[in-house]
Design a protein around this motif. Structure first.
Motif, PDB file in Angstrom:
ATOM      1  N   VAL A   1     -24.845  -5.026 -11.680  1.00 57.10           N
ATOM      2  CA  VAL A   1     -26.084  -4.400 -12.154  1.00 57.10           C
ATOM      3  C   VAL A   1     -27.095  -4.525 -10.829  1.00 57.10           C
ATOM      4  O   VAL A   1     -27.377  -5.538 -10.316  1.00 57.10           O
ATOM      5  N   THR A   2     -27.572  -3.300 -10.364  1.00 60.32           N
ATOM      6  CA  THR A   2     -28.648  -3.260  -9.560  1.00 60.32           C
ATOM      7  C   THR A   2     -29.961  -3.187 -10.053  1.00 60.32           C
ATOM      8  O   THR A   2     -30.368  -2.256 -10.751  1.00 60.32           O
ATOM      9  N   ASN A   3     -30.811  -4.050  -9.962  1.00 63.87           N
ATOM     10  CA  ASN A   3     -32.310  -4.175 -10.531  1.00 63.87           C
ATOM     11  C   ASN A   3     -33.027  -3.934  -9.513  1.00 63.87           C
ATOM     12  O   ASN A   3     -33.413  -4.693  -8.601  1.00 63.87           O
ATOM     13  N   TYR A   4     -33.898  -2.676  -9.525  1.00 63.75           N
ATOM     14  CA  TYR A   4     -34.846  -2.200  -8.525  1.00 63.75           C
ATOM     15  C   TYR A   4     -36.238  -2.758  -8.788  1.00 63.75           C
ATOM     16  O   TYR A   4     -36.960  -2.430  -7.911  1.00 63.75           O
ATOM     17  N   SER A   5     -36.450  -3.364  -9.817  1.00 63.88           N
ATOM     18  CA  SER A   5     -37.904  -3.800 -10.405  1.00 63.88           C
ATOM     19  C   SER A   5     -38.070  -5.284 -10.131  1.00 63.88           C
ATOM     20  O   SER A   5     -39.152  -5.784 -10.322  1.00 63.88           O
ATOM     21  N   ARG A   6     -36.764  -5.681  -9.810  1.00 66.12           N
ATOM     22  CA  ARG A   6     -37.203  -7.560  -9.880  1.00 66.12           C
ATOM     23  C   ARG A   6     -38.026  -8.003  -8.706  1.00 66.12           C
ATOM     24  O   ARG A   6     -38.958  -8.717  -9.016  1.00 66.12           O
ATOM     25  N   GLU A   7     -37.977  -7.330  -7.606  1.00 71.29           N
ATOM     26  CA  GLU A   7     -38.724  -7.895  -6.544  1.00 71.29           C
ATOM     27  C   GLU A   7     -40.195  -6.977  -6.345  1.00 71.29           C
ATOM     28  O   GLU A   7     -40.039  -5.999  -7.056  1.00 71.29           O
TER      29      GLU A   7
ATOM     30  N   PHE B   1     -32.144  -8.428 -16.227  1.00 75.34           N
ATOM     31  CA  PHE B   1     -33.265  -7.376 -16.227  1.00 75.34           C
ATOM     32  C   PHE B   1     -33.935  -7.509 -17.669  1.00 75.34           C
ATOM     33  O   PHE B   1     -33.547  -8.280 -18.477  1.00 75.34           O
ATOM     34  N   LYS B   2     -35.000  -6.852 -17.702  1.00 73.86           N
ATOM     35  CA  LYS B   2     -35.808  -7.025 -18.953  1.00 73.86           C
ATOM     36  C   LYS B   2     -36.265  -5.562 -19.184  1.00 73.86           C
ATOM     37  O   LYS B   2     -36.032  -4.603 -18.272  1.00 73.86           O
ATOM     38  N   VAL B   3     -37.241  -5.501 -20.434  1.00 75.33           N
ATOM     39  CA  VAL B   3     -37.402  -3.956 -20.762  1.00 75.33           C
ATOM     40  C   VAL B   3     -38.521  -3.949 -19.717  1.00 75.33           C
ATOM     41  O   VAL B   3     -39.440  -4.325 -19.442  1.00 75.33           O
ATOM     42  N   GLY B   4     -38.331  -2.176 -19.525  1.00 79.25           N
ATOM     43  CA  GLY B   4     -39.269  -1.470 -18.270  1.00 79.25           C
ATOM     44  C   GLY B   4     -38.539  -1.766 -17.098  1.00 79.25           C
ATOM     45  O   GLY B   4     -39.301  -1.331 -15.891  1.00 79.25           O
ATOM     46  N   ASP B   5     -37.735  -2.560 -16.743  1.00 73.21           N
ATOM     47  CA  ASP B   5     -37.262  -2.520 -15.323  1.00 73.21           C
ATOM     48  C   ASP B   5     -36.363  -1.243 -15.251  1.00 73.21           C
ATOM     49  O   ASP B   5     -35.677  -0.639 -16.188  1.00 73.21           O
ATOM     50  N   TRP B   6     -36.115  -0.799 -13.909  1.00 76.05           N
ATOM     51  CA  TRP B   6     -35.167   0.180 -13.329  1.00 76.05           C
ATOM     52  C   TRP B   6     -34.008  -0.391 -12.889  1.00 76.05           C
ATOM     53  O   TRP B   6     -34.053  -1.012 -11.831  1.00 76.05           O
ATOM     54  N   ILE B   7     -33.248  -0.040 -13.571  1.00 79.09           N
ATOM     55  CA  ILE B   7     -31.572  -0.709 -13.209  1.00 79.09           C
ATOM     56  C   ILE B   7     -30.587   0.457 -12.967  1.00 79.09           C
ATOM     57  O   ILE B   7     -30.772   1.493 -13.298  1.00 79.09           O
ATOM     58  N   GLU B   8     -29.568  -0.059 -12.309  1.00 75.85           N
ATOM     59  CA  GLU B   8     -28.484   0.950 -12.055  1.00 75.85           C
ATOM     60  C   GLU B   8     -27.215   0.275 -12.498  1.00 75.85           C
ATOM     61  O   GLU B   8     -26.892  -1.130 -11.688  1.00 75.85           O
ATOM     62  N   SER B   9     -26.178   0.822 -13.213  1.00 76.11           N
ATOM     63  CA  SER B   9     -24.954  -0.287 -13.342  1.00 76.11           C
ATOM     64  C   SER B   9     -24.048   1.034 -14.457  1.00 76.11           C
ATOM     65  O   SER B   9     -24.537   1.870 -14.894  1.00 76.11           O
TER      66      SER B   9
END
Length: 283
Positions: free
Chosen positions: A178-184, A133-141
């Motif tokens: 880690v679930t990244n909701y912003s990657r796609e 993930f990167k700065v600005g991404d919405w993640i869940e962990s």
């Protein structure tokens, strides 16, 4: 007396020769060690420069933030320079065994005291290098979710939707899920809408598809999916799945709830609610 004086003179000259020979031997040996140390230093500096360039290219290739690149390159340079200094000192003949033992003991003590922080430090490097993930991404962990505000050396800082600031240890992030909701670029939105028993399903599906087609944020590909999901205890459940741009996810989700509620009321499609039928026995 003259004989004794001659013997003393010869003995003194012999000792001087031995001393000079020892001095020359020591100088030759020291010179060899100095030359060897100089060669190790020059070659070591060349290798350090090469490794730093290699690391720099790797960081640039992975699009690592410039500040992180600087930190990693400085860290690599310091560690390699320490190893080079130890190698040069050893070549000069200085006993490094006790120094190495002392350094190892200190490292063990510090490692035991700061084992958690060292794990977080290593986790931070893994996160920075492999970029889940990167700065600005919405993640869940770790049971929390939010927008990544900052990736520090020991912690990653999240900001939740209600503006809470959460610090998650990097060790847990690097070894956990880690679930990244912003990657796609796109995400699927899903609703399950309940309608009353007795409603015409074809009418319900047609109304839903008309509502979906009217929203330009709903993507045509993949095609929206509408189906009868389940015959529940007090409702007929209809599942709706559409694809939208990730940035439109919440807007479409909440707006569609409101639109479906309004249109269903206009079309006379009833929503179920818990009911209790009471039968009273006649006397």
């Amino acid at each position: 007396m003259a004989v004794f004086a001659v013997q003393a003179s010869e003995e003194g000259f012999s000792k001087l020769q031995i001393f000079m020979q020892q001095l020359i031997d020591w100088g030759v040996g020291a010179g060899g060690r100095i030359i060897g140390a100089a060669i190790i230093f020059v070659v070591g500096r060349f290798l350090i420069s090469f490794i730093k360039k290699l690391v720099s290219k790797l960081l640039v290739k992975r699009n690592i933030d410039a500040s992180i690149q600087s930190f990693v390159k400085s860290l690599v340079n310091i560690l390699l320079t320490i190893l080079l200094i130890i190698a040069v000192i050893g070549k000069l003949g200085v006993e490094t065994t006790s120094f190495a033992a002392l350094l190892a003991s200190a490292g063990v003590a510090i490692g035991m005291a700061l084992s958690g922080n060292l794990q977080n430090f290593a986790g931070g490097l893994i996160v920075l290098l492999f970029r889940p993930f990167k700065v600005g991404d919405w993640i869940e962990s770790q049971g929390v979710s939010g927008t990544v505000r900052e990736i520090q050396i020991f912690h990653t800082i999240l900001t939740t939707s209600d503006n809470k600031v959460i610090y998650i240890p990097n060790g847990a992030l690097s070894s956990g899920t880690v679930t990244n909701y912003s990657r796609e670029d796109t995400r699927r939105v899903e609703w399950i809408i309940g309608v009353e028993y007795g409603e015409n399903y074809d009418k319900v599906e047609g109304t839903v598809r008309r509502v979906l087609a009217a929203d330009s944020r709903v993507l045509d590909t993949p095609e929206p999916f509408v189906a009868l999901h389940a015959l529940d205890a007090s409702s007929v459940n209809v599942v709706i799945r559409v694809w939208v741009k990730s940035s439109d996810y919440w807007g479409v989700y909440f707006d569609m709830n409101k639109t479906i509620y309004t249109v269903f009321n206009e079309e006379g499609i009833g929503f179920p609610f818990p009911q209790l039928t009471v039968h009273q026995a006649k006397d």
